[in-house]
Design an enzyme around this catalytic site. Structure first.
Site: not given
Length: 335
Positions: A154-155, A233-234, A258, A263, A295-297
């Site tokens: 989906k992304i 993503s990760r 991101d 992290e 990590h704000q996406a």
């Protein structure tokens, strides 16, 4: 009995309090992240909610179970931070948010791509000092160039729609083609071909043992010297040390991250007054063509509202004895 929510951001708190208002005796929100040091706080709470940077290893899960926790409701799609096998052994129910707005992440991935392409951060810093020169700010048109989308769920599909709007050639990599992406003109190729041809490489796959360091030293060397690499993503999908090595050689037009593989304990926290001992992250920050965000996406009002509402539904299902597709543990029975 109240529900305990770990790792709650200030913007997120009123949404959680509203969504959880009719569950048990409401919710207690903590800005602390769940780890070995904070797990004992959950004693006496049947249900806890966690964020993506919680550390739910075997030791933490045992502490939770010993304290009376029976359900963990994670406010994210990813669950690589949870030892699901141990959770099952301890009789814990674990649920996640299997879906939220894919546009939040896809749009942010494009924000990173265009920010590094057009040198937006450098330009903004200059103009704050009334330095209006254009030296070093030249970017490239995206129209006519090639986007390599690794992961076309989906992304990835949402990212592809935007790339199509830019007029880009579309290459995809996934276990199965997405018909929507095919209709947009995407050609599915193997990883080597995608990396060699793409001017922009973006990652939209989950972090699994098979995908850890999906982009390692060999893959980075296979990319164009002037390519743009984006990861929303990760963090573990990219070998960060190998990336630093290639950047030191002057490679890549831009890198937008991101997420970062180490992290936990950094992102979502204010570490500005402390010495950060992660040399790899510190080195990444020094490159002028690298942009790192925390990590704000996913962090839009639309996506967070969906995440919170789904988490509340997952908790309600647990309390009323129902099961949905969001439940990871106990595992679904074999058909």
């Amino acid at each position: 009995m109240e529900i305990l929510a770990y790792g709650v951001q200030a913007d997120e708190k009123p949404l959680i309090e509203k969504a959880f208002a009719d569950l048990h005796e409401g919710v207690r929100c903590l800005d602390l992240f769940l780890d070995a040091d904070t797990a004992a706080i959950a004693a006496g709470h049947e249900v806890i909610s966690t964020s993506v940077n919680a550390q739910l290893d075997a030791g933490v899960l045992r502490t939770l179970a010993d304290g009376g926790t029976r359900m963990i409701a994670q406010r994210s799609t990813g669950f690589n931070n949870i030892d699901l096998d141990v959770a099952g052994q301890l009789g814990l129910t674990v649920a996640r948010v299997s879906y939220y707005s894919p546009y939040s992440v896809a749009e942010f991935a494009w924000t990173l791509a265009m920010a590094v392409n057009r040198r937006i951060v450098r330009a903004a810093n200059r103009t704050r000092d009334f330095d209006f020169r254009l030296d070093g700010l030249m970017g490239r048109d995206m129209c006519g160039r090639t986007a390599g989308v690794i992961g076309t769920g989906k992304i990835g599909e949402a990212f592809t729609r935007i790339a199509h709007g830019f007029g880009m050639r579309l290459l995809g990599l996934d276990v199965a083609p997405n018909p929507v992406c095919v209709d947009l003109g995407m050609e599915y190729v193997d990883k080597d071909e995608l990396l060699a041809a793409a001017d922009l490489v973006t990652l939209h796959v989950p972090l699994l043992p098979a995908t850890r360091h999906l982009i390692g030293a060999q893959e980075l060397r296979a990319m164009k010297d002037d390519a743009i690499l984006v990861n929303s993503s990760r963090g573990g999908l990219i070998d960060s040390e190998a990336l630093v090595g290639e950047l030191r050689k002057g490679r890549f037009s831009g890198v937008g991250l991101d997420v970062y593989e180490a992290e936990a304990g950094l992102f979502f926290l204010d570490r500005s007054m402390e010495a950060v001992d992660d040399d790899t992250l510190a080195r990444l920050m020094t490159f002028p063509n690298v942009l790192v965000t925390s990590h704000q996406a996913y962090y839009t009002a639309d996506a967070v509202a969906q995440i919170v509402d789904t988490t509340a539904s997952n908790i309600r299902d647990h309390l009323e004895g129902r099961r949905s597709e969001n439940v990871l543990v106990p595992a679904a029975p074999a058909p």
